[in-house]
Design an enzyme around this catalytic site. Structure first.
Site, PDB file in Angstrom:
ATOM      1  N   HIS B 122     -70.184  12.061  21.852  1.00 42.06           N
ATOM      2  CA  HIS B 122     -68.870  11.449  22.092  1.00 42.06           C
ATOM      3  C   HIS B 122     -68.966  10.694  23.425  1.00 42.06           C
ATOM      4  O   HIS B 122     -69.749  11.079  24.306  1.00 42.06           O
ATOM      5  CB  HIS B 122     -67.854  12.588  22.182  1.00 42.06           C
ATOM      6  CG  HIS B 122     -66.426  12.175  22.332  1.00 42.06           C
ATOM      7  ND1 HIS B 122     -65.912  11.733  23.530  1.00 42.06           N
ATOM      8  CD2 HIS B 122     -65.400  12.153  21.447  1.00 42.06           C
ATOM      9  CE1 HIS B 122     -64.621  11.462  23.364  1.00 42.06           C
ATOM     10  NE2 HIS B 122     -64.294  11.701  22.111  1.00 42.06           N
ATOM     11  N   ASP B 199     -71.790  20.160  24.705  1.00 42.37           N
ATOM     12  CA  ASP B 199     -70.409  19.713  24.506  1.00 42.37           C
ATOM     13  C   ASP B 199     -69.850  20.480  23.307  1.00 42.37           C
ATOM     14  O   ASP B 199     -70.199  20.193  22.166  1.00 42.37           O
ATOM     15  CB  ASP B 199     -70.389  18.194  24.272  1.00 42.37           C
ATOM     16  CG  ASP B 199     -68.988  17.680  23.925  1.00 42.37           C
ATOM     17  OD1 ASP B 199     -68.051  18.498  23.791  1.00 42.37           O
ATOM     18  OD2 ASP B 199     -68.838  16.444  23.785  1.00 42.37           O
ATOM     19  N   GLN B 202     -65.849  20.171  19.681  1.00 45.65           N
ATOM     20  CA  GLN B 202     -65.564  20.381  18.249  1.00 45.65           C
ATOM     21  C   GLN B 202     -66.014  21.766  17.802  1.00 45.65           C
ATOM     22  O   GLN B 202     -65.275  22.469  17.112  1.00 45.65           O
ATOM     23  CB  GLN B 202     -66.285  19.307  17.399  1.00 45.65           C
ATOM     24  CG  GLN B 202     -65.856  17.888  17.662  1.00 45.65           C
ATOM     25  CD  GLN B 202     -64.435  17.584  17.211  1.00 45.65           C
ATOM     26  OE1 GLN B 202     -63.873  18.264  16.353  1.00 45.65           O
ATOM     27  NE2 GLN B 202     -63.841  16.563  17.793  1.00 45.65           N
ATOM     28  N   LYS B 225     -57.754  20.684  21.461  1.00 47.30           N
ATOM     29  CA  LYS B 225     -58.349  20.767  20.117  1.00 47.30           C
ATOM     30  C   LYS B 225     -58.358  22.207  19.615  1.00 47.30           C
ATOM     31  O   LYS B 225     -58.514  22.461  18.426  1.00 47.30           O
ATOM     32  CB  LYS B 225     -59.784  20.232  20.140  1.00 47.30           C
ATOM     33  CG  LYS B 225     -59.878  18.730  20.420  1.00 47.30           C
ATOM     34  CD  LYS B 225     -61.298  18.253  20.182  1.00 47.30           C
ATOM     35  CE  LYS B 225     -61.668  17.041  20.998  1.00 47.30           C
ATOM     36  NZ  LYS B 225     -60.997  15.808  20.593  1.00 47.30           N
ATOM     37  N   CYS B 364     -64.763   7.152  19.374  1.00 50.33           N
ATOM     38  CA  CYS B 364     -65.375   7.387  20.696  1.00 50.33           C
ATOM     39  C   CYS B 364     -66.853   7.702  20.562  1.00 50.33           C
ATOM     40  O   CYS B 364     -67.388   8.552  21.292  1.00 50.33           O
ATOM     41  CB  CYS B 364     -64.673   8.518  21.449  1.00 50.33           C
ATOM     42  SG  CYS B 364     -62.989   8.152  21.884  1.00 50.33           S
TER      43      CYS B 364
END
Lengths: 136, 406
Positions: B122, B199, B202, B225, B364
């Site tokens: 991202h 990261d 998600q 999120k 993104c």
């Protein structure tokens, strides 16, 4: 009353009461419009502020406003055809007086002109008005 | 037994209509909706318990400090971090990765040093590294995904050279849903003495995460999120890395002593949290994570696997749908276009008319889109409250798109 080309579209829309049929018709109008040649899809004609791509080639001539436009999105392309019916062939001094939001509202399509929709139509209307005023 | 109807009933927004149709919210990859317990925590946080944290000796200050600091332990449990002192709060993954870029990477990178990234990062895990490229002559080394959208961990490990100072990689692609074997990457990187930043924006939403098992040095999550408030987030920073990290922002709360000529720091993690933080949002994030833990991260993952399988099954019947990402164990994130002239924006406009919220654009993740050779796509990303019936509503609406734009 807007000019005849737009009133024709408005007449057709009166018979289309659900959104699917209205969209279908908008898409058809877009398909019927001559596409812009690739050579004209350049940074200078690109309308900024849109996530799908939108191009505008204004061509005012002898005090009358003309333009051609295109988009890679089919609904936006159809809406450009609607704007074409609204603006093309109008005397340049009359262009700023046209209330695009109000006219599109008659077709139930005005939400596409809102600032929150990043489809470039609002920026396109702005550029049409600016070019016409500069030519007036 | 996972009762999705009961879960849905806890999200007030899910009972509203959009364009006269019941909302089908499939933009969870961008941001998730909030359950009532989180909304209540936000209201209570301001209506009954609000004060600044860490500063006062009065009752309200103690309550809000207790709630705020209590969230650190919730995040520790959520990620199975060894210590709550390894949890730094922030406003989300973007700030988290910037904290690491400015605080840890920037002081130790020389011109020609390298950072290894996967092509499916991202922008939040790309642009902070571009800063280092532009400003310090750092080189970004990209590792591609294969045709199915899988990232070979060995390819990432092989990209690590003598000048590599950091590997920064997603745990789950926000476009393809691909789950990355970050554990294998961390093992290989550790052998070469290179830290790894994961990261988890998600992944943490869709599967249980154990930072000790993964063996990463940094792990970033984002509250909005995770069914929590926007403006909340956290990073796990391994103790040894935290000792090497300098503060990204200076201000109140992060200091021990300030004089005209000197400044000394508060102990970590507070050293990295300058100024008044997003108090209520952070508390709300803690409530959301607790709520998820109670629901059971394995139960959530199992429910979403059912949604994924249903979607894959139904999509098979749409031979005009171009799906990006066929990774075996992928999450319930589907990026697609429709054959013919329809733009992603056309599709999302029609889906919106049907009450279905999806994302349209480049998500993104422009380097990935370029790698895939695609422009804008639509993305349907599922969450813990979505249903198999909603998969069917999506398919039905896509069939209408196919017909409209044919």
């Amino acid at each position: 009353m807007a000019q005849a080309a737009f009133e024709d579209i408005a007449d057709t829309f009166e018979f289309l009461d659900d959104w699917e049929d209205r969209y279908r018709h908008v898409i058809e109008l877009g398909k019927a419009m001559a596409p812009l040649e690739d050579a004209l899809k350049v940074p200078a004609t690109k309308v900024h502020g849109c996530a799908s791509q939108v191009w505008l080639v204004p061509a005012p001539e002898n005090g009358t406003f003309h333009f051609r436009g295109d988009s890679d999105a089919m609904i936006v392309r159809g809406l450009i055809a609607v704007l074409h019916a609204l603006y093309d062939g109008v005397p340049v001094q009359d262009v700023p007086r046209i209330d695009a939001g109000g006219e599109l509202a008659r077709l139930g399509l005005n939400d596409h002109l809102s600032a929150q929709r990043s489809n470039g139509l609002r920026a396109m209307v702005e550029r049409i008005r600016e070019t016409a005023m500069a030519a007036a | 037994m996972y009762d999705v109807a009961d879960v849905r009933a806890q999200f007030p927004i899910l009972s509203r209509e959009i364009n006269g149709k019941p909302l089908v919210y499939l933009d969870n990859g961008a941001s998730a909706q909030k359950p009532q317990v989180v909304l209540d925590a936000i209201t209570r946080g301001y209506a009954e318990e609000y004060s600044n944290v860490h500063r006062g000796l009065h009752t309200l200050s103690s309550i809000s400090t207790e709630r705020y600091e209590g969230t650190r332990d919730v995040v520790r449990r959520f990620l199975n971090a060894p210590s709550q002192d390894e949890i730094v709060f922030n406003t989300g993954t973007t700030e988290g990765i910037n904290m690491i870029a400015y605080g840890w990477a920037m002081p130790r990178m020389e011109p020609g040093d390298e950072i290894v990234l996967s092509i499916m990062e991202h922008h939040a895990n790309i642009v902070p590294w571009h800063f280092l490229r532009e400003r310090q002559g750092v080189k970004i080394k990209w590792v591609d995904v294969d045709a199915k959208g899988d990232l070979d961990p060995q390819a990432v490990i092989d990209a690590i050279g003598p000048k590599t100072k950091l590997v920064a990689v997603t745990h789950m692609s926000n476009v393809l849903g691909t789950v990355v074997d970050v554990k294998a990457i961390c093992e290989g990187a550790r052998e070469k003495g290179v830290p790894v930043l994961v990261d988890g924006s998600q992944a943490a939403v869709h599967m249980p995460v154990d930072v000790q098992e993964i063996g990463c040095d940094f792990y970033a999550i984002t509250g909005h999120k995770l069914y929590g408030p926007s403006g909340s987030g956290a990073i796990f920073v391994k103790k040894a890395r935290m000792a090497e990290m300098r503060p990204f922002m200076g201000g109140g709360d992060m200091i021990d002593q300030v004089t005209r000529d000197t400044v000394t720091w508060n102990a970590p993690p507070m050293k990295f949290e300058a100024g008044t933080p997003s108090i209520v949002s952070t508390i709300g994030m803690g409530v959301a994570l607790d709520w998820m833990l109670e629901l059971g991260l394995d139960n959530i993952a199992a429910h979403e696997r059912r949604l994924r399988d249903r979607a894959i099954e139904r999509f098979k019947g749409l031979n005009w749908l171009n799906l990006q990402g066929q990774s075996e164990g992928k999450g319930a994130i589907f990026s697609f276009t429709i054959e013919g002239g329809a733009h992603a924006h056309d599709i999302s406009t029609v889906l919106d008319k049907k009450g279905i919220a999806v994302r349209a654009g480049t998500h993104c993740a422009m380097p990935l889109m370029e790698h895939l050779g695609t422009g804008a796509t639509c993305r349907a990303s599922f969450g813990l409250y979505n249903t198999e019936a909603e998969v069917d509503r999506l398919v039905e609406a896509l069939e209408l798109c196919h017909e409209l734009f044919a």
